[in-house]
Scaffold this motif. Structure first.
Motif, short mmCIF file in Angstrom:
data_model
loop_
_atom_site.label_atom_id
_atom_site.label_comp_id
_atom_site.label_asym_id
_atom_site.label_seq_id
_atom_site.Cartn_x
_atom_site.Cartn_y
_atom_site.Cartn_z
N UNK A 22 -4.18 -5.61 -11.72
CA UNK A 22 -2.91 -5.12 -11.17
C UNK A 22 -3.18 -3.91 -10.27
N UNK A 23 -3.43 -4.14 -8.98
CA UNK A 23 -3.74 -3.04 -8.06
C UNK A 23 -2.70 -1.93 -8.03
N UNK A 24 -1.44 -2.27 -8.34
CA UNK A 24 -0.39 -1.24 -8.35
C UNK A 24 -0.72 -0.11 -9.31
N UNK A 25 -1.47 -0.39 -10.37
CA UNK A 25 -1.79 0.66 -11.34
C UNK A 25 -2.58 1.77 -10.67
N UNK A 30 -3.22 6.91 -8.04
CA UNK A 30 -3.79 7.60 -6.88
C UNK A 30 -2.72 8.44 -6.17
N UNK A 31 -1.53 7.86 -6.00
CA UNK A 31 -0.43 8.60 -5.37
C UNK A 31 -0.04 9.81 -6.21
N UNK A 204 9.12 4.63 -4.39
CA UNK A 204 9.59 3.94 -3.19
C UNK A 204 9.08 4.63 -1.93
N UNK A 205 8.94 5.93 -1.99
CA UNK A 205 8.37 6.66 -0.85
C UNK A 205 6.95 6.20 -0.56
N UNK A 206 6.26 5.77 -1.61
CA UNK A 206 4.88 5.31 -1.46
C UNK A 206 4.79 3.79 -1.33
N UNK A 207 5.93 3.13 -1.17
CA UNK A 207 5.92 1.72 -0.85
C UNK A 207 5.90 0.76 -2.03
N UNK A 230 8.05 -1.72 -11.73
CA UNK A 230 7.71 -2.36 -10.46
C UNK A 230 7.92 -3.86 -10.60
N UNK A 231 7.90 -4.53 -9.49
CA UNK A 231 7.93 -5.99 -9.48
C UNK A 231 6.49 -6.48 -9.64
#
Length: 299
Positions: A22-25, A30-31, A204-207, A230-231
């Motif tokens: 899950x790359x979103x993790x 990181x953000x 959401x600011x980070x996409x 997240x989705x």
């Protein structure tokens, strides 16, 4: 090795593979580091982790829960999700440093005859409770079990037929016991990020795309538990017949647990986990399940 240390290793194994899948993790962490919300990943409190199971003989909650109760987790509240044909329980951890566990189960007997036949054509390969055969004190054995298939890879036709009736069923038939999500505790973050509304704006600011089912913020009737997610990211799945299709993988959840009224006067630096709203909320969870649904992923 004592059971708490074994549990730590099992959880590390789950999280390592989950992060790879899950790359979103890593994107979210990181953000958070870049905005100096956290210094490192260890500053994150994992509120809970969740698993999906299928209610058939030898499997389901009654089997899977044995892993966590062995390490000191205590079974707590029951939840029912009529429209999704699911049951669930949550489990309180042995220490405050460990995440809660949420395990759900598909009520297979309530599906159509066609869906039941598809599911059982796979799960019938499991002839006895697989957890009973495990040495739960052997980290490598448990880790391998949690990341190994229990039945053959489904065909694309079976997957899509299930998805048309129960997207939960199709998710489990392909993904098996993969970790469905982990949850960042928002209330422990620095001011400006420590409530769900603010953290959602940061995401959401980070996409990052948020689950909108029931609104981006899911709130319990008592106002004590606020959640968002997240989705699910889409993964390229290869099916038994060699066909490929993008399907929902896993996602990330966020939880804000507010201080219980009787502890409202406690200084912030004295607040512990037991001072905050515990447990879960069926309506919140019902909407968060949909993070893997096509209505959210738009696949």
């Amino acid at each position: 090795m004592d059971r708490i240390k074994i549990l730590d290793c099992v959880l590390d194994g789950l999280m390592n593979r989950y992060k790879q899948r899950v790359p979103d993790v890593e994107g979210i962490l990181s953000a958070m580091r870049n905005e100096q919300i956290i210094k490192d990943d260890d500053a994150i409190e994992n509120d809970h982790i969740a698993f999906r199971t299928i209610g058939v003989p030898h499997l389901g909650i009654q089997s899977f829960e044995k892993i966590f109760t062995h390490y000191g987790y205590e079974k707590r509240d029951y939840y029912h999700f009529p429209s999704k044909k699911l049951d669930a329980y949550w489990y309180a951890p042995p220490t405050d440093k460990h995440p809660r566990v949420f395990i759900s189960e598909l009520r297979v007997n309530e599906l159509s005859h066609t869906a039941q036949t598809i599911i059982r054509s796979y799960t019938a390969e499991v002839k006895s409770d697989p957890v009973d055969k495990l040495d739960l004190n052997d980290v490598q054995v448990v880790d391998q079990f949690l990341h190994s298939p229990l039945w053959r890879v489904p065909t694309l036709e079976d997957y899509n037929n299930l998805a048309n009736e129960s997207e939960y069923a199709s998710w489990v038939i392909y993904n098996r016991y993969y970790l469905n999500h982990f949850t960042i505790s928002i209330h422990n973050l620095p001011k400006g990020y420590n409530d769900i509304a603010s953290f959602n704006r940061f995401l959401e600011r980070h996409g990052f795309k948020l689950n909108t089912s029931g609104g981006k913020i899911k709130t319990s009737p008592d106002g004590g538990l606020l959640q968002s997610a997240t989705v699910a990211e889409m993964i390229e799945a290869t099916f038994a017949d060699g066909q490929q299709q993008k399907i929902s993988g896993s996602y990330v959840e966020f939880a804000e647990r507010r201080v219980l009224p009787e502890y409202a006067d406690l200084p912030a630096d004295q607040l512990k986990r037991h001072h905050r709203r515990d447990g879960f909320e069926a309506n919140n969870a019902d909407k968060i399940f949909e993070s893997t649904y096509r209505s959210q992923t738009k696949s």
